[in-house]
Design a protein around this motif. Structure first.
Motif, PDB file in Angstrom:
ATOM      1  N   GLN A  83       0.829  -1.190   0.000  1.00  0.00           N
ATOM      2  CA  GLN A  83       0.000   0.000   0.000  1.00  0.00           C
ATOM      3  C   GLN A  83       0.874   1.255   0.000  1.00  0.00           C
ATOM      4  OE1 GLN A  83      -3.233   0.340  -0.292  1.00  0.00           O
ATOM      5  NE2 GLN A  83      -3.644  -1.857  -0.368  1.00  0.00           N
ATOM      6  N   PRO A  84       0.643   2.184  -0.933  1.00  0.00           N
ATOM      7  CA  PRO A  84       1.456   3.409  -0.956  1.00  0.00           C
ATOM      8  C   PRO A  84       1.147   4.299   0.240  1.00  0.00           C
ATOM      9  CG  PRO A  84      -0.343   3.568  -2.535  1.00  0.00           C
ATOM     10  CD  PRO A  84      -0.368   2.162  -2.001  1.00  0.00           C
ATOM     11  N   GLU A  85       2.145   5.036   0.666  1.00  0.00           N
ATOM     12  CA  GLU A  85       1.963   5.945   1.796  1.00  0.00           C
ATOM     13  C   GLU A  85       1.188   7.175   1.333  1.00  0.00           C
ATOM     14  OE1 GLU A  85       4.647   8.249   5.193  1.00  0.00           O
ATOM     15  OE2 GLU A  85       5.572   6.927   3.709  1.00  0.00           O
ATOM     16  N   LEU A  86       0.141   7.520   2.061  1.00  0.00           N
ATOM     17  CA  LEU A  86      -0.717   8.636   1.684  1.00  0.00           C
ATOM     18  C   LEU A  86      -0.123   9.955   2.182  1.00  0.00           C
ATOM     19  CD1 LEU A  86      -4.174   7.045   2.555  1.00  0.00           C
ATOM     20  CD2 LEU A  86      -3.151   7.296   0.292  1.00  0.00           C
ATOM     21  N   PRO A  87      -0.325  11.040   1.434  1.00  0.00           N
ATOM     22  CA  PRO A  87       0.191  12.344   1.865  1.00  0.00           C
ATOM     23  C   PRO A  87      -0.472  12.789   3.166  1.00  0.00           C
ATOM     24  CG  PRO A  87      -0.485  12.385  -0.448  1.00  0.00           C
ATOM     25  CD  PRO A  87      -0.981  11.100   0.122  1.00  0.00           C
ATOM     26  N   SER A  88       0.323  13.232   4.108  1.00  0.00           N
ATOM     27  CA  SER A  88      -0.189  13.747   5.374  1.00  0.00           C
ATOM     28  C   SER A  88       0.715  14.871   5.847  1.00  0.00           C
ATOM     29  CB  SER A  88      -0.271  12.638   6.432  1.00  0.00           C
ATOM     30  OG  SER A  88       1.016  12.122   6.709  1.00  0.00           O
ATOM     31  N   PHE A  89       0.113  15.863   6.471  1.00  0.00           N
ATOM     32  CA  PHE A  89       0.863  17.022   6.955  1.00  0.00           C
ATOM     33  C   PHE A  89      -0.007  17.779   7.943  1.00  0.00           C
ATOM     34  CE2 PHE A  89      -1.274  17.904   2.958  1.00  0.00           C
ATOM     35  CZ  PHE A  89      -2.020  19.029   3.234  1.00  0.00           C
TER      36      PHE A  89
END
Length: 259
Positions: A83-89
């Motif tokens: 599973q690709p890492e989702l953008p988070s900030f």
């Protein structure tokens, strides 16, 4: 803190979403406007904004992709099929809210200026839009949220009646707090009602300046009670059990808590 950055597909921004109006975005984000910095998670289904206040209160506002006319998340697939890492900030919520209501603030300033120039103009309900305001005329506009790459600024591009505004908001390394333990399968009570009824009840309690608010639920009448006690006295608001008032009402046993 180690953080693996998500690289976008070449030639495309990491994330881009376009909405036909800033109004629904602004209204949903106001629900979690009790802290300055919020956590943002971008998924294939939408955007999730999470707010945490010193581990005492947590709130989540989810913007479904259906709210946007265009929604794209460009994350390359990994070679090992994981599973690709989702953008988070993290981002400053007050700055985001101010940006979303730029044109609304312009309309408000225009009405205020006209009121000062016209001595015969009534001040009653001066907050209502005029016949020639952008809201009344239905002037089309768009709001674009765009993230070129993880670690870069969140760009907000607002276009309305030929005017284009671009704001770049700084993003920060995410610090995801642990969720407050909450077992949805063992609820003491669950009540769903229109927010305006709850607001009216709190407005009835506020004149006495209560320092504490007590919420009581019961299977028998009164089913829901809000009580406030302060230096000027005490007041109580009882809710009847009616479908038009309490849309959902489920109570396991009598429950009371003071805040």
């Amino acid at each position: 803190m180690a953080n693996n950055l998500v690289a976008p597909v070449a030639g495309q921004p990491l994330f881009r979403a376009v909405a036909s109006s800033t109004r629904p975005l602004y209204q949903l984000l106001r629900c979690v406007n009790f802290t300055k910095q919020i956590h943002v998670l971008v998924t294939e289904e939408g955007i999730r904004f999470s707010a945490d206040l010193t581990r005492v209160m947590q709130g989540t506002a989810s913007l479904d992709k259906k709210l946007f006319t265009t929604y794209s998340l460009n994350i390359p697939q990994s070679d090992d099929d994981s599973q690709p890492e989702l953008p988070s900030f993290q981002i400053q919520l007050p700055a985001l809210l101010e940006t979303l209501q730029i044109f609304g603030a312009v309309d408000s300033a225009t009405r205020t200026q006209k009121a000062e120039q016209d001595p015969y103009r009534s001040n009653l309900r001066n907050y209502r839009p005029e016949a020639f305001s952008n809201q009344t005329l239905g002037i089309g506009g768009t709001c674009c949220l765009q993230l070129e790459e993880e670690g870069g600024p969140l760009s907000i591009i607002i276009e309305e009646s030929g005017v284009k505004t671009v704001a770049n908001l700084s993003t920060y390394v995410p610090e995801i707090p642990e969720d407050i333990p909450f077992n949805r399968d063992e609820l003491a009570y669950k009540i769903i009602m229109q927010s305006r009824y709850l607001l009216d009840a709190l407005a009835e309690l506020s004149p006495n300046g209560p320092k504490r608010l007590t919420i009581t639920t019961s299977k028998n009448q009164p089913y829901l009670t809000l009580a406030g006690t302060g230096d000027l006295g005490s007041s109580v608001v009882d809710f009847a059990k009616g479908r038009e008032l309490l849309e959902t009402f489920a109570v396991q046993e009598r429950w009371a808590q003071t805040y």
